[in-house]
Motif scaffolding. Sequence first.
Motif, mmCIF file in Angstrom:
data_model
loop_
_atom_site.group_PDB
_atom_site.id
_atom_site.type_symbol
_atom_site.label_atom_id
_atom_site.label_comp_id
_atom_site.label_asym_id
_atom_site.label_seq_id
_atom_site.Cartn_x
_atom_site.Cartn_y
_atom_site.Cartn_z
ATOM 1 N N LEU A 134 0.820 -1.210 0.000
ATOM 2 C CA LEU A 134 0.000 0.000 0.000
ATOM 3 C C LEU A 134 0.854 1.260 0.000
ATOM 4 O O LEU A 134 0.655 2.155 -0.814
ATOM 5 N N ASN A 138 1.259 1.092 -4.200
ATOM 6 C CA ASN A 138 -0.095 1.456 -4.618
ATOM 7 C C ASN A 138 -0.378 2.949 -4.501
ATOM 8 O O ASN A 138 -0.987 3.529 -5.406
ATOM 9 N N LEU A 139 0.031 3.573 -3.424
ATOM 10 C CA LEU A 139 -0.205 5.017 -3.298
ATOM 11 C C LEU A 139 0.541 5.797 -4.373
ATOM 12 O O LEU A 139 0.040 6.799 -4.886
#
Length: 176
Positions: A134, A138-139
């Motif tokens: 994450l 992903n961010l």
Amino acid sequence: SLVMQRLWAAMFRSPAGYGGAFSILGLLGIPALYKFYSYIYDLPFLLLYTACLLMIARRRWFAYFTLFGLASLSKETAVLLVVVFTVYFYRSAHAERRTYWRFIAIQLLILGIARAGLSWMFRGNPGSSLEFHLLDYNLGLLSSPWSLNTVVTWGVLAALVLADYRQKPWLLRVAA
């Protein structure tokens, strides 16, 4: 396309052409969302996920559990179907409390068996069985600049999802 048309027909009472237009629009939106970080198995998973939603809408449990098992073998995000199922049926679960909890347990069991089976099959491969990306991956993808095509696609999707939101069928609102 056929699964999307049937999902439309299960959710809305409208002329048959609307379901076809919905499925074509959905298929046309895929390329804008299919980027370098997408994988070839994302497309079959999209079909399985949509078919699972259709089986939930029709309450065809054997077909749902079978498709859910295939989706669980395909991607970890099949667990989101358990969330959709849990929230969708929570309202009616008071009358069917045993069935509700049993079906949630069945889904978790299927998911666990699929994940354990895949982990065992690939136990000799390097890497861990679970990765968390994450913050490091992903961010970064979500915050990187988007193309005009992607912005338009997400804008159209948001407009379609939010238009008359409270009038949309409960299953679609939960799945969204």
